[in-house]
Design a protein around this motif. Structure first.
Motif, PDB file in Angstrom:
ATOM      1  N   ILE A 152      34.558 -12.779  62.168  1.00  0.00           N
ATOM      2  CA  ILE A 152      33.928 -13.944  62.777  1.00  0.00           C
ATOM      3  C   ILE A 152      33.867 -15.131  61.813  1.00  0.00           C
ATOM      4  CG2 ILE A 152      31.562 -13.351  62.106  1.00  0.00           C
ATOM      5  CD1 ILE A 152      30.633 -14.235  64.869  1.00  0.00           C
ATOM      6  N   ASP A 153      34.087 -14.865  60.531  1.00  0.00           N
ATOM      7  CA  ASP A 153      33.915 -15.893  59.503  1.00  0.00           C
ATOM      8  C   ASP A 153      35.185 -16.676  59.182  1.00  0.00           C
ATOM      9  OD1 ASP A 153      31.140 -15.411  59.055  1.00  0.00           O
ATOM     10  OD2 ASP A 153      31.678 -13.589  57.953  1.00  0.00           O
ATOM     11  N   LEU A 154      36.242 -16.454  59.940  1.00  0.00           N
ATOM     12  CA  LEU A 154      37.427 -17.306  59.801  1.00  0.00           C
ATOM     13  C   LEU A 154      38.156 -17.363  61.130  1.00  0.00           C
ATOM     14  CD1 LEU A 154      40.244 -15.494  57.755  1.00  0.00           C
ATOM     15  CD2 LEU A 154      38.347 -14.329  58.861  1.00  0.00           C
ATOM     16  N   LYS A 155      38.967 -18.407  61.279  1.00  0.00           N
ATOM     17  CA  LYS A 155      39.578 -18.689  62.574  1.00  0.00           C
ATOM     18  C   LYS A 155      40.654 -17.664  62.940  1.00  0.00           C
ATOM     19  CE  LYS A 155      39.934 -21.481  66.137  1.00  0.00           C
ATOM     20  NZ  LYS A 155      38.778 -21.728  67.029  1.00  0.00           N
ATOM     21  N   ASP A 184      22.772 -12.258  54.010  1.00  0.00           N
ATOM     22  CA  ASP A 184      23.486 -13.515  54.240  1.00  0.00           C
ATOM     23  C   ASP A 184      22.619 -14.349  55.180  1.00  0.00           C
ATOM     24  OD1 ASP A 184      25.104 -15.528  55.304  1.00  0.00           O
ATOM     25  OD2 ASP A 184      26.768 -14.204  55.811  1.00  0.00           O
ATOM     26  N   SER A 185      22.050 -15.432  54.674  1.00  0.00           N
ATOM     27  CA  SER A 185      21.041 -16.178  55.435  1.00  0.00           C
ATOM     28  C   SER A 185      21.573 -16.700  56.766  1.00  0.00           C
ATOM     29  CB  SER A 185      20.491 -17.334  54.596  1.00  0.00           C
ATOM     30  OG  SER A 185      21.514 -18.267  54.277  1.00  0.00           O
ATOM     31  N   TYR A 190      21.989 -16.238  62.666  1.00  0.00           N
ATOM     32  CA  TYR A 190      22.988 -16.487  63.715  1.00  0.00           C
ATOM     33  C   TYR A 190      24.093 -15.424  63.650  1.00  0.00           C
ATOM     34  CZ  TYR A 190      20.632 -20.979  63.148  1.00  0.00           C
ATOM     35  OH  TYR A 190      19.695 -21.971  63.016  1.00  0.00           O
ATOM     36  N   PRO A 191      23.774 -14.178  63.990  1.00  0.00           N
ATOM     37  CA  PRO A 191      24.737 -13.088  63.798  1.00  0.00           C
ATOM     38  C   PRO A 191      26.016 -13.226  64.613  1.00  0.00           C
ATOM     39  CG  PRO A 191      22.819 -12.348  65.057  1.00  0.00           C
ATOM     40  CD  PRO A 191      22.480 -13.693  64.516  1.00  0.00           C
TER      41      PRO A 191
END
Length: 253
Positions: A152-155, A184-185, A190-191
């Motif tokens: 989810i952390d990259l396109k 991870d804040s 915002y999971p």
């Protein structure tokens, strides 16, 4: 308390692209930068009301970190643990009454992964250091950590599975860190939020199309995660190939 972290990709260039406007507008209590790319005496930043702490790389125009803070810390340490020889200027630790702040610019494994093994050793050493600090006081760990943790952390995760910053080894080290008492804040709040990135290639229209990676973080000790009020990526802020990230947490320096 408001904290900001930003890989400025050269502070002198970033100042010419509006850094000071953003700095004044955001009015952070603590403002961390990575990849300052200069040596002592090469810039005079007029930041009224802030103490400045710089860790310069020995190599000219490379790496480097800095922290600007409204309140003078109890102590400042450059490097990890007892080591004071930190030639790439990648780590600054500030101690306050109620927490440690650790500002880091994590080494890139390089396109051909030539630096991957060194990077993995770095991760283990830094994790041990953070765990040691956490036994004394809660930790806020921030910076350009050069890894997108989850798909989810990259396109484009599938096409980047074996690329620097998204290898199983690098992602595994982040997982191990989080399992060692940290959170991870951004994902804590915002999971499932998609399409939020902090770095984009300079290739044509990549940022315009939001083809990015989330590799800049605020990570906190688990025991203060309940004090996190907000975590943001200020994607609209230009001046670097990274955007600033912000942590709002109910702590005082």
């Amino acid at each position: 308390m408001k904290l900001v972290s930003w890989n400025v990709n050269g502070i002198r260039a970033c100042v010419g692209k509006g850094f000071l406007d953003y700095f004044k507008e955001v009015d952070a209590d603590i403002f961390c930068i990575q990849e300052s790319k200069l040596q002592a005496g090469q810039i005079e930043l007029e930041l009224e009301g802030y103490y400045q702490y710089w860790n310069y790389a020995e190599r000219k125009g490379y790496s480097g970190t800095a922290v600007f803070t409204k309140k003078q810390p109890l102590s400042v340490h450059y490097g990890v643990g007892e080591a004071t020889d930190e030639p790439e200027g990648r780590i600054i630790t500030l101690e306050y009454e109620s927490f440690y702040l650790v500002n880091v610019y994590t080494p890139n494994s390089k396109r051909d992964l030539a630096r991957l093994e060194e990077r993995l050793v770095w991760e283990d050493t830094l994790r041990d250091y953070l765990v040691e600090l956490d036994q004394k006081k809660p930790v806020i760990y921030c910076g350009d950590l050069n890894v997108a943790h989850e798909e989810i952390d990259l396109k484009n995760p599938k096409s980047n599975l074996k690329n620097s910053g998204f290898t199983q080894e690098e992602r595994g080290k982040m997982t191990t860190l989080l399992q060692s008492g940290f959170v991870d804040s951004f994902r804590y709040l915002y999971p499932n939020r998609e399409d939020v990135y902090t770095w984009w290639s300079y290739m044509n229209k990549v940022r315009e199309r939001n083809i990015g990676w989330r590799i800049d973080y605020f990570i906190t000790s688990n025991r203060i995660s309940g004090l996190i009020k907000d975590a943001q990526a200020h994607c609209e802020v230009m001046g670097s190939d990274h955007c600033p990230v912000l942590l709002d947490i109910d702590l005082t320096v």
